[in-house]
Design a protein around this motif. Structure first.
Motif, short mmCIF file in Angstrom:
data_model
loop_
_atom_site.label_atom_id
_atom_site.label_comp_id
_atom_site.label_asym_id
_atom_site.label_seq_id
_atom_site.Cartn_x
_atom_site.Cartn_y
_atom_site.Cartn_z
N THR A 1 8.57 -138.24 -89.20
CA THR A 1 7.50 -137.27 -89.37
C THR A 1 7.05 -137.19 -90.82
O THR A 1 7.62 -137.84 -91.69
CB THR A 1 7.98 -135.86 -88.97
N SER B 1 3.49 -133.76 -85.68
CA SER B 1 4.94 -133.95 -85.86
C SER B 1 5.67 -132.67 -85.50
O SER B 1 6.68 -132.69 -84.79
CB SER B 1 5.26 -134.35 -87.30
N LYS C 1 8.39 -132.22 -82.40
CA LYS C 1 9.73 -131.68 -82.64
C LYS C 1 9.97 -130.45 -81.76
O LYS C 1 11.03 -130.33 -81.14
CB LYS C 1 9.91 -131.31 -84.12
N GLU D 1 11.71 -137.02 -92.38
CA GLU D 1 10.41 -136.71 -92.98
C GLU D 1 10.14 -137.73 -94.07
O GLU D 1 10.71 -137.66 -95.16
CB GLU D 1 10.41 -135.28 -93.52
N VAL E 1 2.81 -141.33 -88.13
CA VAL E 1 3.67 -140.23 -87.68
C VAL E 1 2.92 -139.34 -86.71
O VAL E 1 1.71 -139.24 -86.79
CB VAL E 1 4.20 -139.38 -88.87
N PRO E 2 3.60 -138.73 -85.80
CA PRO E 2 5.02 -138.92 -85.53
C PRO E 2 5.27 -140.24 -84.81
O PRO E 2 4.45 -140.67 -83.99
CB PRO E 2 5.37 -137.73 -84.65
#
Length: 102
Positions: A17, A24, A28, A42, A65-66
């Motif tokens: 992420t 992102s 999560k 990250e 990302v993600p």
């Protein structure tokens, strides 16, 4: 590329992420709601983050990302994970990888 592969296999579910990326955060949150506890990397806070980002691009991550890995395998981006969630296959993938138990 080796580092991405190594990190992707570090846990049953792995998410690359950026700390400021809203998708992102959403992915999560989805994993946490499903009962998974993914490893989260990250890349904007990693000293070698640019190297990770370039490796993710070489894997075909657009945007980078993600980027989601389950059971060490690249699943895709947010749209791929959301599509899998809508069909129910995301939960099956997480169970198969032993990221969640039912």
């Amino acid at each position: 590329m080796d580092r991405v592969n190594e990190l992707a296999k570090s846990k049953a579910a792995v998410i690359f992420t950026k700390s400021s990326d809203c998708m992102s955060h959403s992915i999560k949150s989805l994993f946490y709601e499903l009962g998974a506890s993914p490893a989260v990397y990250e890349i904007d806070r990693d000293p070698r983050g640019r190297e990770l980002e370039m490796a993710l691009q070489r894997l075909g991550c657009k945007p980078t990302v993600p980027a989601i890995f389950i059971g060490g395998m690249f699943v895709g981006s947010a749209k791929d994970v959301l599509a899998a969630h809508l069909t129910g296959s995301l939960k099956d993938m997480l169970i198969a990888a032993k990221a969640i138990w039912f």
